[in-house]
Design an enzyme around this catalytic site. Structure first.
Site, PDB file in Angstrom:
ATOM      1  N   SER A  52      85.690  27.613  18.117  1.00  0.00           N
ATOM      2  CA  SER A  52      85.538  26.089  17.348  1.00  0.00           C
ATOM      3  C   SER A  52      84.182  25.961  17.268  1.00  0.00           C
ATOM      4  O   SER A  52      83.258  26.825  17.805  1.00  0.00           O
ATOM      5  CB  SER A  52      86.195  24.807  18.009  1.00  0.00           C
ATOM      6  OG  SER A  52      85.242  24.635  18.986  1.00  0.00           O
ATOM      7  N   LYS A  53      83.497  25.065  16.398  1.00  0.00           N
ATOM      8  CA  LYS A  53      82.379  24.742  15.784  1.00  0.00           C
ATOM      9  C   LYS A  53      81.588  24.443  17.138  1.00  0.00           C
ATOM     10  O   LYS A  53      80.369  24.642  16.860  1.00  0.00           O
ATOM     11  CB  LYS A  53      82.233  23.724  14.775  1.00  0.00           C
ATOM     12  CG  LYS A  53      82.115  24.057  13.372  1.00  0.00           C
ATOM     13  CD  LYS A  53      81.833  22.708  12.640  1.00  0.00           C
ATOM     14  CE  LYS A  53      81.799  23.155  11.058  1.00  0.00           C
ATOM     15  NZ  LYS A  53      82.144  21.938  10.471  1.00  0.00           N
ATOM     16  N   ARG A  54      81.975  23.701  18.062  1.00  0.00           N
ATOM     17  CA  ARG A  54      81.293  23.308  19.087  1.00  0.00           C
ATOM     18  C   ARG A  54      80.701  24.731  20.122  1.00  0.00           C
ATOM     19  O   ARG A  54      79.743  24.414  20.587  1.00  0.00           O
ATOM     20  CB  ARG A  54      82.106  22.649  20.203  1.00  0.00           C
ATOM     21  CG  ARG A  54      82.266  21.177  20.293  1.00  0.00           C
ATOM     22  CD  ARG A  54      83.176  20.430  20.945  1.00  0.00           C
ATOM     23  NE  ARG A  54      84.447  20.658  20.906  1.00  0.00           N
ATOM     24  CZ  ARG A  54      85.192  21.178  22.008  1.00  0.00           C
ATOM     25  NH1 ARG A  54      84.649  21.059  23.133  1.00  0.00           N
ATOM     26  NH2 ARG A  54      86.200  21.526  21.693  1.00  0.00           N
ATOM     27  N   HIS A  55      81.305  25.647  19.808  1.00  0.00           N
ATOM     28  CA  HIS A  55      80.644  26.784  20.499  1.00  0.00           C
ATOM     29  C   HIS A  55      79.838  27.726  19.620  1.00  0.00           C
ATOM     30  O   HIS A  55      79.799  29.088  19.752  1.00  0.00           O
ATOM     31  CB  HIS A  55      81.927  27.690  21.421  1.00  0.00           C
ATOM     32  CG  HIS A  55      82.356  26.823  22.168  1.00  0.00           C
ATOM     33  ND1 HIS A  55      83.902  26.293  21.671  1.00  0.00           N
ATOM     34  CD2 HIS A  55      82.183  26.228  23.203  1.00  0.00           C
ATOM     35  CE1 HIS A  55      84.313  25.708  22.870  1.00  0.00           C
ATOM     36  NE2 HIS A  55      83.309  25.397  23.567  1.00  0.00           N
ATOM     37  N   GLY A  56      79.362  27.188  18.797  1.00  0.00           N
ATOM     38  CA  GLY A  56      78.523  28.158  17.828  1.00  0.00           C
ATOM     39  C   GLY A  56      79.106  28.393  16.316  1.00  0.00           C
ATOM     40  O   GLY A  56      79.976  27.590  15.848  1.00  0.00           O
TER      41      GLY A  56
END
Ligand code: GLU
Length: 494
Positions: free
Chosen positions: A260-264
């Site tokens: 997901s976006k939260r991890h890059g």
């Protein structure tokens, strides 16, 4: 040409996730392998998620990756066009079609009007939550009489149309990755097919379109597997043959969580902007969830088409390892022609302020030499800023103690003077000079090996390791080297 027809059916919600690109890639590879057709359909019936330009961005991302479809929605001169016999391929343009098909289900008694208000639906969900079992819709409107329905419609009540799931029926389908899957209809909710805004839900549109577009294989992420029984049942209700299903394992991060976006970065455009090569990304992505028979890691698209099979797609999530992707990409950059990497690097060098756009033509050979000097050290083209920096700053800063120690060696002044003398006799450095100079200095000073190379490298770059010295010398040119020698003498020599 076989009858095989597959479709990639994204919702235009703003960007293409790396997991979607993998789905598109498998669609493409499978269609090519079987001599079939690969179709791009746009599933935009959820108007709340609509994003401007999303279709354009989507098509551009796919084109960049080289995953070209045969039929469906295309961009021509920046305009969206549709090609193929089974259009329109944008669901919001197919509302009349869905209307016609929902009538059929209503007439057969396989779908029903539901007048439940949002408040009522929310409150049953709350109750179910409290009771600890989310069963879904409670069937309140399932058995309204024709008269009741007519009266409510006449009164202008807002409604949805729901699928009437049969009771206690085994729904069976074959998944090409997971094998036979059986689900009892009692576990399946009466799905809304037409929403109160008159738009179909994904579940209804997907069935009608997969049928009308003669799709033979539905290849999609495993998050849809719980919806598949509804789809399979609808095919049966219409009296149509269902396509074959292939549910792909979710793309996970290194911690085995959904990427997901939260991890890059997760958008294809992020990787494009960083300067990943599409062929490297595609190569690596193919291996996220599929393993070839051999332990080969590098595949051209042609080779993927030859070797890919659903038998070797895993049932559990595929890990998207960013370091591995970097490594694959670095390999592609290393093996690519300098010309190609130079073309790709120029926009970055301009953006980073190393060259001016108007100088590109006149300085092309030099730019090429610069790129050649650092190409083998790049994981992605955007890294050029970091890797080229040392070529543009004559105020040498030894990168660590060890480098400083090397510069303080007693032979260093002799070496730098010898280098300076050779330069003084010269107009400008050409490639021949840059290849020979170290030998010349070596002979002149009788200093050899590490004692010769390390200090010169340290003085010219501030580093003990890095690109080939002859390449650095050529790219730096006479004046920069003289400046560097001067700076090092003034600042670091004993
Ligand atoms: N529109 C769905 C999505 O955005 C497609 C699912 C399918 O392929 O059936 O993922």
């Amino acid at each position: 040409m076989s009858d095989i027809r597959v479709r990639f059916a994204p919702s235009p919600t703003g960007y293409v996730h790396i997991g979607s690109l993998r789905t598109a890639l498998y669609d493409y590879i499978f269609a090519k392998q079987k001599g079939g057709k690969y179709i791009l359909r746009i599933e935009d019936t959820d108007r709340t998620r609509y994003v401007d330009d999303a279709i354009e961005n989507l098509i551009n991302s796919l084109l960049w990756a080289g995953i070209e479809h045969d039929e469906g929605v295309f961009l021509e001169d920046g305009k969206i066009v549709q090609k193929g016999e089974y259009g329109p391929y944008i669901q919001s343009e197919r509302l009349d079609i869905y209307k016609k098909y929902i009538e059929i289900l209503l007439e057969k008694g396989l779908a029903y009007y539901c007048f439940c208000t949002k408040e009522r639906l929310d409150s049953i969900r709350e109750e179910q939550k409290k009771a600890g079992c989310l069963k879904g819709y409670d069937g309140h409107c399932r058995n309204l009489s024709e008269e009741e329905v007519k009266a409510k419609l006449d009164a202008g009540e807002s409604y949805t149309i729901r699928l009437k799931m049969p009771e206690d029926k085994e729904i069976v389908f074959d998944d090409l990755v997971r094998g036979k899957i059986t689900i009892n209809s009692n576990e399946v909710d009466d799905q809304v097919l037409i929403k109160s805004d008159g738009f179909p839900t994904y579940h209804f549109a997907v069935v009608v379109d997969d049928y009308l577009m003669k799709i033979t294989h539905v290849i999609r992420g495993e998050e849809w597997i719980t919806s598949t029984p509804k789809h399979v049942y609808m095919f049966e209700a219409f009296g149509w043959e269902a396509p074959k299903y292939v549910h792909l394992p979710t793309v996970l991060n290194n911690e085995k969580k959904k990427l997901s976006k939260r991890h890059g970065d997760v958008a294809v455009s992020d990787f494009k902007e960083k300067g990943y090569l599409p062929e490297a990304l595609v190569n690596y992505l193919a291996l996220v969830g599929w393993s070839p028979e051999s332990n080969k890691e590098f595949f051209t698209v042609e080779e993927l088409i030859n070797e890919f099979s659903f038998d070797r797609v895993s049932k559990t999530g595929g890990v998207f390892d960013r370091d591995k992707l970097k490594w694959v990409n670095a390999n592609y950059i290393r093996n690519a022609d300098v010309e190609k990497i130079t073309e790709l690097a120029i926009p970055y060098l301009i953006k980073d302020g190393y060259i001016k756009e108007e100088d590109v033509e006149s300085k092309y050979e030099w730019i090429k030499a610069l790129v050649a000097s650092i190409k083998d050290r790049l994981s992605y083209i955007g890294e050029i800023d970091e890797k080229a920096k040392f070529l543009f700053d004559n105020e040498i800063k030894p990168e660590n103690e060890e480098t400083l120690e090397v510069l303080k060696g007693e032979q260093v002044p002799t070496l730098l003077d010898a280098f300076k003398e050779e330069l003084d006799e010269l107009d400008q450095i050409d490639e021949e000079f840059s290849k020979k100079i170290m030998k010349t200095i070596g002979k002149k000073t009788k200093i050899k090996g590490k004692q010769l190379f390390m200090p010169v490298r340290a003085a010219l770059s501030g580093q003990l390791h890095g690109p080939d010295l002859d390449k650095i010398i050529y790219v730096l040119g006479k004046q920069n080297i003289l400046n560097r020698i001067e700076y090092v003498k003034d600042n670091y020599l004993n």
